[in-house]
Design an enzyme around this catalytic site. Structure first.
Site, PDB file in Angstrom:
ATOM      1  N   HIS A   8      44.510  39.396  39.115  1.00  0.00           N
ATOM      2  CA  HIS A   8      43.870  40.705  39.289  1.00  0.00           C
ATOM      3  C   HIS A   8      43.791  41.461  37.966  1.00  0.00           C
ATOM      4  O   HIS A   8      44.816  41.796  37.376  1.00  0.00           O
ATOM      5  CB  HIS A   8      44.707  41.501  40.306  1.00  0.00           C
ATOM      6  N   HIS A  51      38.521  49.572  34.616  1.00  0.00           N
ATOM      7  CA  HIS A  51      38.589  49.874  36.046  1.00  0.00           C
ATOM      8  C   HIS A  51      38.249  51.321  36.372  1.00  0.00           C
ATOM      9  O   HIS A  51      37.363  51.610  37.160  1.00  0.00           O
ATOM     10  CB  HIS A  51      39.975  49.540  36.606  1.00  0.00           C
TER      11      HIS A  51
END
Length: 244
Positions: A8, A51
Site C-alpha cells: 500500500h 495521496h
C-alpha cells in the site's frame, strides 16, 4: 501462491508512502506482487504520486497539491516527515514510477480527484501507461464512477476498478455497468458471499488496508484469490508467506 500481497503506497510501513524508497523496498521482497499508489496532477499537468490533496502531511510544502508546478514540487522534501533517514526523498513522477516497476510489479493506480479538480487527469495517466506499454500490468482505480467511465471511453483495453468503503446491495451491478474487472474494498465490508460472486464474474477483489497478522489470516480465509493490501508486507509474509 494465494492472496497476493499488495504494498500500500509502496512499503509504507518502513518508508515514506508513495516515494521511490517505499517502491524499492516493496520490490526487494519476492512475495510482493503488486503495489498500490495514488496519482494527482501538478499545476502544469504532470501526473505524480501523492495521496492527500494538500502537501502538508507528507512533504515540507504547504497548501493544495494542484497549485504547484512540477518544478516547485520536485524540490520538496517528501521524506523528512517520516524519519531523519529519509531526508531528501523526492516526490515521484508517474513516468519514473512506471519505468521502475515495469515487468516486475503490477500496479493498482488510484486516480485521486474530486469533482473537476483535475481536468484530463484520466488522459494523462493513460498516456503514461501506454507510453510504457503497460496496459496489461496496471489497473486504474477510483472512488469516482465517472473517472472509471472516462477511462473506459478513452481506452477499453485498460482495466478499471471501483474503490468503495461500504457494501451497497447493487455493488456487482454497479461494477458491471462501469465495466470494472476489479473491486477495491475496505476489508471490513468483505465476506465470502460477495468475494465468491465477484470472483465468479471475473472481478479481481482487493481488500484494504490490513495491517495485523490475525486480520490478514481472516481475510485470506474468505477466499484464496483476494488480494491483500497492506502497509506491512512483512506481516503479510508472517501470516501467509511462511505457510506457502
Amino acid at each position: 501462491m494465494h492472496n497476493y500481497c499488495v504494498a500500500h503506497r509502496g512499503y509504507s510501513g518502513k518508508a515514506p508512502e508513495n516515494t521511490m524508497s517505499a517502491i524499492n523496498l516493496a520490490m526487494q521482497e519476492p512475495y510482493v506482487k503488486w503495489v498500490e499508489v495514488d496519482i494527482q496532477l501538478s499545476k502544469d499537468g504532470i501526473p505524480f504520486l501523492i495521496h492527500d490533496y494538500t502537501l502538508n502531511r507528507t512533504t515540507n510544502g504547504r497548501g493544495p497539491v494542484k497549485d504547484k508546478t512540477w518544478d516547485e514540487l520536485s524540490q520538496l522534501d517528501a521524506g523528512r516527515w517520516y524519519s531523519k533517514s529519509f531526508i531528501g526523498e523526492r516526490l515521484v513522477r508517474l513516468d519514473d514510477f512506471l519505468d521502475k516497476i515495469k515487468g516486475r510489479l503490477r500496479a493498482n493506480i488510484e486516480i485521486k480527484t474530486q469533482g473537476n479538480l483535475y481536468p484530463n487527469i484520466e488522459e494523462k495517466v493513460i498516456s503514461a501507461v501506454k507510453q510504457h506499454r503497460m496496459e496489461h500490468e496496471v489497473v486504474l482505480t477510483s472512488f469516482e464512477p465517472r473517472v472509471l467511465a472516462k477511462v473506459k471511453e478513452i481506452s477499453c483495453k485498460i482495466r478499471t476498478g471501483l474503490i468503495i468503503d461500504s457494501k451497497p446491495k447493487d455493488l456487482l451491478l454497479r461494477l458491471q455497468m462501469l465495466k470494472c474487472s476489479f473491486l477495491s474494498i475496505n476489508y471490513r465490508h468483505l465476506n465470502s458471499e460477495l468475494a465468491e460472486k465477484a470472483i465468479r464474474r471475473g472481478i479481481e477483489v482487493m481488500a484494504w488496508t490490513v495491517d495485523d497478522v490475525r486480520r490478514i489470516k481472516r481475510v485470506a480465509a474468505i477466499h484464496p484469490e483476494i488480494l491483500i493490501c497492506t502497509n506491512r508486507p512483512d506481516l503479510w509474509y508472517k501470516a501467509i508467506g511462511q505457510t506457502e
